[in-house]
Design a protein around this motif. Structure first.
Motif, PDB file in Angstrom:
ATOM      1  N   ILE A   1       0.860  -1.188   0.000  1.00 46.37           N
ATOM      2  CA  ILE A   1       0.000   0.000   0.000  1.00 46.37           C
ATOM      3  C   ILE A   1       0.896   1.238   0.000  1.00 46.37           C
ATOM      4  O   ILE A   1       2.108   1.148   0.203  1.00 46.37           O
ATOM      5  N   GLY A   2       0.291   2.391  -0.222  1.00 51.93           N
ATOM      6  CA  GLY A   2       1.064   3.637  -0.321  1.00 51.93           C
ATOM      7  C   GLY A   2       1.980   3.880   0.867  1.00 51.93           C
ATOM      8  O   GLY A   2       3.104   4.373   0.714  1.00 51.93           O
ATOM      9  N   ALA A   3       1.507   3.509   2.049  1.00 50.03           N
ATOM     10  CA  ALA A   3       2.288   3.777   3.263  1.00 50.03           C
ATOM     11  C   ALA A   3       3.659   3.110   3.231  1.00 50.03           C
ATOM     12  O   ALA A   3       4.619   3.624   3.808  1.00 50.03           O
ATOM     13  N   GLU A   4       3.772   1.951   2.547  1.00 49.38           N
ATOM     14  CA  GLU A   4       5.080   1.256   2.531  1.00 49.38           C
ATOM     15  C   GLU A   4       6.152   2.105   1.840  1.00 49.38           C
ATOM     16  O   GLU A   4       7.337   1.928   2.088  1.00 49.38           O
ATOM     17  N   TYR A   5       5.701   3.019   0.963  1.00 48.10           N
ATOM     18  CA  TYR A   5       6.667   3.851   0.240  1.00 48.10           C
ATOM     19  C   TYR A   5       7.220   4.954   1.134  1.00 48.10           C
ATOM     20  O   TYR A   5       8.355   5.390   0.956  1.00 48.10           O
ATOM     21  N   HIS A   6       6.416   5.366   2.123  1.00 46.26           N
ATOM     22  CA  HIS A   6       6.942   6.249   3.164  1.00 46.26           C
ATOM     23  C   HIS A   6       7.854   5.448   4.085  1.00 46.26           C
ATOM     24  O   HIS A   6       8.920   5.909   4.482  1.00 46.26           O
ATOM     25  N   ALA A   7       7.425   4.232   4.423  1.00 47.42           N
ATOM     26  CA  ALA A   7       8.185   3.425   5.372  1.00 47.42           C
ATOM     27  C   ALA A   7       9.552   3.039   4.801  1.00 47.42           C
ATOM     28  O   ALA A   7      10.561   3.091   5.502  1.00 47.42           O
ATOM     29  N   PHE A   8       9.592   2.649   3.549  1.00 49.01           N
ATOM     30  CA  PHE A   8      10.831   2.125   2.964  1.00 49.01           C
ATOM     31  C   PHE A   8      11.609   3.187   2.188  1.00 49.01           C
ATOM     32  O   PHE A   8      12.751   2.944   1.806  1.00 49.01           O
ATOM     33  N   GLY A   9      10.987   4.334   1.943  1.00 53.68           N
ATOM     34  CA  GLY A   9      11.675   5.385   1.194  1.00 53.68           C
ATOM     35  C   GLY A   9      11.780   5.117  -0.296  1.00 53.68           C
ATOM     36  O   GLY A   9      12.382   5.892  -1.019  1.00 53.68           O
ATOM     37  N   ILE A  10      11.181   4.033  -0.758  1.00 58.86           N
ATOM     38  CA  ILE A  10      11.207   3.734  -2.191  1.00 58.86           C
ATOM     39  C   ILE A  10      10.304   4.729  -2.924  1.00 58.86           C
ATOM     40  O   ILE A  10       9.252   5.108  -2.417  1.00 58.86           O
ATOM     41  N   ASN A  11      10.726   5.125  -4.110  1.00 55.02           N
ATOM     42  CA  ASN A  11      10.003   6.168  -4.841  1.00 55.02           C
ATOM     43  C   ASN A  11       8.655   5.651  -5.362  1.00 55.02           C
ATOM     44  O   ASN A  11       8.623   4.735  -6.193  1.00 55.02           O
TER      45      ASN A  11
END
Lengths: 260, 391
Positions: free
Chosen positions: B132-142
């Motif tokens: 989900i979108g939140a994982e991109y905040h969590a992992f810093g992946i673009n």
């Protein structure tokens, strides 16, 4: 003098440009402010300069840019653009990510840049200087954290229209993420080449910047030869908007002093 | 028909008074709220529940991936699947799924899944997601390159499983001189691939493509959305010139069974509400929808829907909307058979634990479901579709 919006083709990309005024040419590279608006500071700058203020490829009213992958793409794009203006060097000013683009241009080639005015530029990371998360903050919080004077923030919040403005806002946000999500708002390689920024450079910062804290001004000043810092009190990250007159005066005075 | 048990493994011991101090239960809720002693008990309890599912006759067990949240304690579902691999003997183990764009190297997924597939002698179901979108905040992946990375990582994994190595691969995000994954998967040409989604045309089209024919799972949605997206899959398959097999359609949903409808509702209500209000809903739009995660059109739809969604959904309303199902065995069986008849999914994934639902209620609900609902559902599905396997 006024700036008005026009369309301008550059390297196959249809740019939306705010353009007007007379005098030496000044390229203004926008930051996190609403990029398509003829803000008062652009009008003021057009009293002294021929202002050319594009919306970056992939942002706002400019065309989509499927080639845009990172900040270097924008640096080369704008170097091509100013070369296309002719042999005469020009003044460059940039805010936030626009200042970052200007620095990425300058480490590659300063021969077409007469002066560089950087307003709270992104581009480097320094340990211990806590930056704000422009991607995580909800829109209202981001606006509150963009200004020192909260009256400006409340005015901006009152005009938020998440659905009505969705397409242009989302397009700009996606392009911003492409260049600045990771690493967040900096290029790890930029620091080691900043000694190549040999054109006259001033660094302007809002003393109350919550997005890129003012400690970054000193970091840049140490890395860019001969640069100096202008710190503006009671001012946040969107300093060209919040302290429009002060910003205009600083840019105008500095550029005129280096307009040989 | 395939009937599976799905687990999120939430951190059910989250202290509600502490949690109330934080606006988000994803990414920024401090991990000091996680107590490893309680967490260890929960992990073992949840693994016991999944192992018990096999004993009760579920066809498979399903695990999934989320990061930096009490919503689910499985940042690596591969670890959970590995723990289950040698403790189960018949059940399928479905990883639903690994978030491919978060991995810096797609081989890790190809290798780890192939290992589990070998160890279990072909009981693995591979699932691929973007997170989900939140994982991109969590992992810093673009997030702006998430879809590109997903498609490319997927292609590499499938090639690595199906084409003889070593060979070169050069793409936009990944470049390898030697693609030569050892071990090769046990199942040939490769384990079944399932694609869990909250519903988007792009994902349905990707799954239904004739070169893939992946099982598409609609997860945690109102039954109207389940029907809409699974019907879309059928249409898309027709558009590609073939008729779907029921095994290509799946639905995953929270489920609770007790002696009577009233008892079921009363028993699960506080636990379901905790799942919804504490784990699922404390997530701002900026986390759900980081820029570029979805196409502009999809993102606009999600933002519009979220701004219009003022209704507070409690367990009663969720049950009415078919976002979850609870009741007596008779009610639940009738409901599921009706949905199955209307929608025609060949895979049903029951999330038998949710929120703070404690062990004794989870087990009792599993037992009632297995004894009284599962046979009726199987019988109805068999009458309609006959028997079929996973692949």
């Amino acid at each position: 003098m006024t700036v008005t919006r026009e369309s301008y083709a550059a390297r196959g990309c249809q740019l939306s440009v705010l353009r007007g005024g007379a005098g030496p040419r000044l390229l203004y590279l926008h930051g996190l402010e609403a990029s398509g608006e003829a803000h008062p500071f652009l009008q003021s700058l057009s009293e002294s300069f021929e202002v050319f203020a594009p919306e970056h490829p992939g942002f706002g009213n400019s065309a989509d840019a499927d080639w845009l992958e990172n900040i270097h793409d924008l640096a080369y794009f704008y170097l091509d653009l100013i070369e296309s203006f002719g042999p005469e060097p020009i003044h460059v000013a940039g805010s936030s990510i626009g200042g970052w683009i200007a620095l990425e241009m300058a480490v590659r080639n300063t021969t077409r840049i007469k002066s560089l005015s950087l307003a709270a530029p992104a581009g480097i990371y320094a340990e211990g200087l806590r930056r704000g998360d422009i991607f995580l903050w909800p829109a209202e919080e981001r606006l509150r954290n963009s200004y020192f004077n909260q009256a400006h923030a409340e005015t901006a919040i009152a005009t938020l229209d998440p659905i009505g403005n969705f397409d242009a806002t989302y397009k700009s946000a996606v392009s911003l993420a492409r260049i600045a999500w990771e690493p967040r708002l900096f290029d790890p390689a930029l620091k080691k080449w900043l000694h190549r920024v040999t054109c006259p450079t001033q660094i302007i910062w809002g003393a109350n910047d919550k997005i890129l804290p003012p400690g970054y001004a000193r970091e840049f000043a140490q890395l860019i030869p001969g640069s100096h810092v202008e710190m503006i009190p009671e001012c946040g990250h969107l300093l060209a908007l919040e302290q429009s007159a002060r910003f205009t005066t600083l840019v105008t005075t500095f550029a005129k002093a280096h307009d040989q | 028909m395939n009937i599976m048990m799905f687990h999120l493994m939430p951190y059910a011991d989250l202290d509600p008074r502490e949690a109330a101090k934080y606006p988000n239960s994803w990414v920024t809720m401090p991990n000091t709220l996680y107590d490893p002693l309680k967490g260890a008990d929960l992990y073992n309890r949840y693994l016991d529940e999944l192992e018990y599912a096999e004993v009760l006759g579920f066809d498979g067990v399903c695990v999934n991936e989320h990061h930096e949240t009490p919503y689910g304690m499985m940042p690596s579902p591969t670890v959970t699947a590995s723990a289950l691999a040698r403790r189960t003997t018949k059940a399928r183990i479905a990883i639903l799924g690994n978030a491919l764009p978060l991995r810096s190297h797609p081989f890790t997924v190809a290798e780890e899944h192939a290992m589990i597939d070998n160890i279990t002698r072909g009981r693995l179901i591979s699932g691929f997601v973007r997170g989900i979108g939140a994982e991109y905040h969590a992992f810093g992946i673009n997030p702006a390159t998430s879809l590109e990375r997903f498609r490319e990582a997927h292609d590499i994994i499938i090639k690595a499983w199906t084409e003889p190595g070593p060979f070169e691969y050069h793409g936009k995000h990944y470049n390898f001189e030697y693609v030569n994954v050892w071990p090769r998967p046990y199942q040939q040409p490769h384990p079944p691939v399932w694609i869990p989604s909250q519903g988007s045309r792009e994902t349905v089209e990707f799954s239904a493509h004739p070169s893939r024919k992946y099982t598409y799972l609609q997860t945690f949605s109102a039954i109207a959305a389940v029907k809409k997206n699974l019907d879309l899959y059928k249409q898309v398959a027709q558009g590609f010139g073939y008729t779907h097999h029921p095994r290509q359609l799946g639905w995953a949903t929270p489920l609770y069974v007790s002696d009577t409808d009233e008892q079921a509702m009363a028993e699960c209500a506080p636990h379901y509400d905790f799942f919804r209000n504490e784990f699922l809903s404390k997530i701002p739009l900026e986390m759900v929808m980081p820029p570029g995660y979805a196409s502009a059109q999809s993102a606009k739809g999600i933002v519009t829907a979220k701004m219009a969604a003022h209704e507070k959904i409690d367990v009663r309303r969720a049950n009415e909307l078919g976002m979850m199902t609870c009741g007596s065995p008779k009610t639940v069986a009738e409901t599921l058979i009706r949905y199955q008849d209307e929608i025609g999914f060949g895979n049903f994934l029951a999330m038998m634990q949710f929120g703070t639902l404690p062990a004794h209620l989870t087990r009792r609900s599993m037992e009632l479901f297995a004894a009284e609902v599962m046979p009726a559902l199987r019988k109805a599905a068999k009458a309609k579709f006959g028997e079929f396997s996973f692949a």
